[in-house]
Design an enzyme around this catalytic site. Sequence first.
Site, PDB file in Angstrom:
ATOM      1  N   VAL A  44       0.821  -1.207   0.000  1.00  0.00           N
ATOM      2  CA  VAL A  44       0.000   0.000   0.000  1.00  0.00           C
ATOM      3  C   VAL A  44       0.858   1.261   0.000  1.00  0.00           C
ATOM      4  CG1 VAL A  44      -1.580   1.317   1.494  1.00  0.00           C
ATOM      5  CG2 VAL A  44      -2.026  -1.084   1.011  1.00  0.00           C
TER       6      VAL A  44
ATOM      7  N   THR B 111      -2.066  -4.306   9.570  1.00  0.00           N
ATOM      8  CA  THR B 111      -3.025  -4.455  10.673  1.00  0.00           C
ATOM      9  C   THR B 111      -3.459  -5.924  10.675  1.00  0.00           C
ATOM     10  OG1 THR B 111      -4.642  -3.558   9.114  1.00  0.00           O
ATOM     11  CG2 THR B 111      -3.906  -2.092  10.861  1.00  0.00           C
TER      12      THR B 111
ATOM     13  N   THR C 235      -6.178  -0.736   7.088  1.00  0.00           N
ATOM     14  CA  THR C 235      -7.546  -1.175   7.364  1.00  0.00           C
ATOM     15  C   THR C 235      -7.719  -1.376   8.864  1.00  0.00           C
ATOM     16  OG1 THR C 235      -7.463  -2.365   5.287  1.00  0.00           O
ATOM     17  CG2 THR C 235      -9.257  -2.921   6.791  1.00  0.00           C
TER      18      THR C 235
ATOM     19  N   CYS D 208      -6.351  -8.898   3.447  1.00  0.00           N
ATOM     20  CA  CYS D 208      -7.633  -8.177   3.552  1.00  0.00           C
ATOM     21  C   CYS D 208      -8.799  -9.107   3.849  1.00  0.00           C
ATOM     22  CB  CYS D 208      -7.889  -7.415   2.257  1.00  0.00           C
ATOM     23  SG  CYS D 208      -6.718  -6.078   1.995  1.00  0.00           S
TER      24      CYS D 208
ATOM     25  N   ARG E 151       0.598 -13.943   2.414  1.00  0.00           N
ATOM     26  CA  ARG E 151      -0.048 -13.810   3.723  1.00  0.00           C
ATOM     27  C   ARG E 151      -1.426 -14.476   3.747  1.00  0.00           C
ATOM     28  NH1 ARG E 151       0.876  -7.512   4.678  1.00  0.00           N
ATOM     29  NH2 ARG E 151       0.480  -7.555   2.453  1.00  0.00           N
TER      30      ARG E 151
HETATM   31  N1  LIG Z   1      -1.933  -5.645   0.525  1.00  0.00           N
HETATM   32  C1  LIG Z   1      -3.100  -5.267   0.056  1.00  0.00           C
HETATM   33  O1  LIG Z   1      -3.562  -5.727  -0.986  1.00  0.00           O
HETATM   34  C2  LIG Z   1      -3.921  -4.249   0.774  1.00  0.00           C
HETATM   35  C3  LIG Z   1      -5.013  -3.653   0.100  1.00  0.00           C
HETATM   36  C4  LIG Z   1      -5.752  -2.698   0.744  1.00  0.00           C
HETATM   37  C5  LIG Z   1      -5.462  -2.371   2.065  1.00  0.00           C
HETATM   38  N2  LIG Z   1      -4.432  -2.982   2.716  1.00  0.00           N
HETATM   39  C6  LIG Z   1      -4.176  -2.580   4.102  1.00  0.00           C
HETATM   40  O2  LIG Z   1      -3.064  -1.692   4.114  1.00  0.00           O
HETATM   41  C7  LIG Z   1      -2.260  -1.892   5.276  1.00  0.00           C
HETATM   42  C8  LIG Z   1      -0.829  -2.211   4.876  1.00  0.00           C
HETATM   43  O3  LIG Z   1      -0.831  -3.429   4.163  1.00  0.00           O
HETATM   44  P1  LIG Z   1       0.386  -3.834   3.226  1.00  0.00           P
HETATM   45  O4  LIG Z   1      -0.095  -5.000   2.432  1.00  0.00           O
HETATM   46  O5  LIG Z   1       0.926  -2.652   2.503  1.00  0.00           O
HETATM   47  O6  LIG Z   1       1.457  -4.310   4.308  1.00  0.00           O
HETATM   48  P2  LIG Z   1       3.017  -4.615   4.034  1.00  0.00           P
HETATM   49  O7  LIG Z   1       3.434  -5.557   5.085  1.00  0.00           O
HETATM   50  O8  LIG Z   1       3.202  -4.989   2.591  1.00  0.00           O
HETATM   51  O9  LIG Z   1       3.719  -3.203   4.252  1.00  0.00           O
HETATM   52  C9  LIG Z   1       3.815  -2.585   5.471  1.00  0.00           C
HETATM   53  C10 LIG Z   1       5.222  -2.034   5.595  1.00  0.00           C
HETATM   54  O10 LIG Z   1       5.261  -1.229   6.780  1.00  0.00           O
HETATM   55  C11 LIG Z   1       6.534  -1.390   7.371  1.00  0.00           C
HETATM   56  N3  LIG Z   1       6.384  -0.952   8.763  1.00  0.00           N
HETATM   57  C12 LIG Z   1       5.670  -1.526   9.758  1.00  0.00           C
HETATM   58  N4  LIG Z   1       5.725  -0.772  10.871  1.00  0.00           N
HETATM   59  C13 LIG Z   1       6.484   0.312  10.571  1.00  0.00           C
HETATM   60  C14 LIG Z   1       6.892   1.441  11.309  1.00  0.00           C
HETATM   61  N5  LIG Z   1       6.528   1.627  12.570  1.00  0.00           N
HETATM   62  N6  LIG Z   1       7.692   2.344  10.694  1.00  0.00           N
HETATM   63  C15 LIG Z   1       8.076   2.179   9.423  1.00  0.00           C
HETATM   64  N7  LIG Z   1       7.707   1.118   8.662  1.00  0.00           N
HETATM   65  C16 LIG Z   1       6.910   0.199   9.238  1.00  0.00           C
HETATM   66  C17 LIG Z   1       6.820  -2.866   7.191  1.00  0.00           C
HETATM   67  O11 LIG Z   1       8.199  -3.133   7.296  1.00  0.00           O
HETATM   68  C18 LIG Z   1       6.279  -3.096   5.778  1.00  0.00           C
HETATM   69  O12 LIG Z   1       7.280  -2.929   4.789  1.00  0.00           O
HETATM   70  C19 LIG Z   1      -2.948  -3.000   6.052  1.00  0.00           C
HETATM   71  O13 LIG Z   1      -3.814  -2.427   6.986  1.00  0.00           O
HETATM   72  C20 LIG Z   1      -3.760  -3.720   4.997  1.00  0.00           C
HETATM   73  O14 LIG Z   1      -4.900  -4.362   5.547  1.00  0.00           O
HETATM   74  C21 LIG Z   1      -3.641  -3.883   2.097  1.00  0.00           C
END
Ligand SMILES: NC(=O)c1ccc[n+]([C@@H]2O[C@H](COP(=O)([O-])OP(=O)(O)OC[C@H]3O[C@@H](n4cnc5c(N)ncnc54)[C@H](O)[C@@H]3O)[C@@H](O)[C@H]2O)c1
Length: 464
Positions: free
Chosen positions: A12, A86, A121, A294, A365
């Site tokens: 994201v 999350t 989310t 998700c 995941r």
């Molecule tokens: N992956 C999807 O398809 C998708 C789609 C819509 C919404 N979301 C939501 O978006 C959010 C993020 O999901 P994602 O898939 O991008 O996760 P991800 O794990 O791919 O990315 C999160 C990143 O944040 C970094 N991180 C965590 N804590 C941190 C901090 N304190 N400081 C700096 N970096 C930090 C992690 O190292 C990681 O690289 C979640 O809530 C998810 O539900 C994801």
Amino acid sequence: MKKVAVIGLGYVGLPLASLCARQGYKTVGLENNPSVLTQLLAGNSHIKDEVVDGLLKEALTSGNFTPTDDLASLSDCDVYLICVPTPIDEKHDPDLEPLENAVKTISPFVNKGDLVVVESTVFPGTCEEIVLPLIEEISGLKSTDFYLAHCPERINPGDLFWNSSNIPRVVGAISQQGAEIAARFYAAILGGPVYDVRDIKSSLSPKFTRNVEGELKVAQVALGSVTMMRSIRDAEAVKAMENTVRDVNIAFVNELAKISDVLDLDVVDIIDGMATKPFGKGPFYPGVGVGGHCIAVDPEWLKAAANKAGYMPELINLARTTNNQMPAYTISMLQDLLNECGLPLKGTEVAVLGVAYKRNVDDPRESPFYPVRDLLLQKGAKLNIFDSWYKVENTVNSVQEAIENSSAIVIITEHSDIIEQLKLIDISASGIKVIVDGRNCLSEDIVRDWDVLYRGIGRRATGN
Ligand SMILES: NC(=O)c1ccc[n+]([C@@H]2O[C@H](COP(=O)([O-])OP(=O)(O)OC[C@H]3O[C@@H](n4cnc5c(N)ncnc54)[C@H](O)[C@@H]3O)[C@@H](O)[C@H]2O)c1
């Protein structure tokens, strides 16, 4: 011109930060995973996705994007976009730790007039009850001093059309002014119009219209649009609920698949038949299980919030259980087919095709691969695993290699390269006797020519 901080550069955060930079905002991407950061600093994306690659290239060329782990770079930012995971814990309860850590990280830097947006989310109430008090406590500011908003990301990784730059957004904030400021910020990045949710209802909700040729079309909200919700809780609920709707519907078609199996029906043909009815939502298809960060997670967050408020949503609970049982259902199907061939699962080599939770993405995941693998190993099968998108221990290098000594195939992920490779192999001449297609991705025309027993999920049996 604002300076933007994106916290978390994953699926994201990385495309979002890239978009901000491309639109001319000085953008700091704070990432605390050293290996992710090293790759980004070398100009490479750690995510295997064409769209993300393209956006990152543009962002780096613009000179506006700085990936970093240096907190000091947050000091002069005006917009904070939180994009951390999350997840759920082992008991399937929401794990708020990454979100709380990210909020603690930015709070000392938040100043009067700044915009903080949670993109992750969350369950309805998270921003008001958890995020806001934390920022107030650490920054010493009052809720009226800064703008806290929620704008849930809705991307669909692997989708070559819908991506971070065009997916319609919803936004809600603690105050009406905050919602307007956040909506204007997103409109500047996405380039689409801003709507009020009350206007959407009367004029823009998906409905059938006819174009000039008289062809039936579904009218949709504009690409890259931003819809302002009336409250931040409503914005949180949009995301949690839209994914729950999907989860419950998938559970429902999984049930239809089981009915089809006992009644000798073909659920995929039936769903395709039902989909010809030109109104109503869907179609949804059954499969080996629901995964990703998700659909398999967000309903748990919604359930937890409802439960805490005194209401246990039984249908969502049942949907979660139904979808979580699909890996075991798939393995029982495999066992039945092997029985028909006089083969025990114990000691039999099984080619497991696919690790990622869905087609053409590198994200594992919550993938049904894991329960399938664990169940097969518990039952004594020997596994030959292939996935070119995501590798686990002992992954082999091709579909050919995976099936070489195997008697059965279980398809977990319908990556295009898996299907292409399968089509090129003379399955009848191989040692494969049984195929269980957890994604119903092989067409009957292909399978009919193979000398194997084939079952999809809810599909009529094919084979000799
Ligand atoms: N992956 C999807 O398809 C998708 C789609 C819509 C919404 N979301 C939501 O978006 C959010 C993020 O999901 P994602 O898939 O991008 O996760 P991800 O794990 O791919 O990315 C999160 C990143 O944040 C970094 N991180 C965590 N804590 C941190 C901090 N304190 N400081 C700096 N970096 C930090 C992690 O190292 C990681 O690289 C979640 O809530 C998810 O539900 C994801």
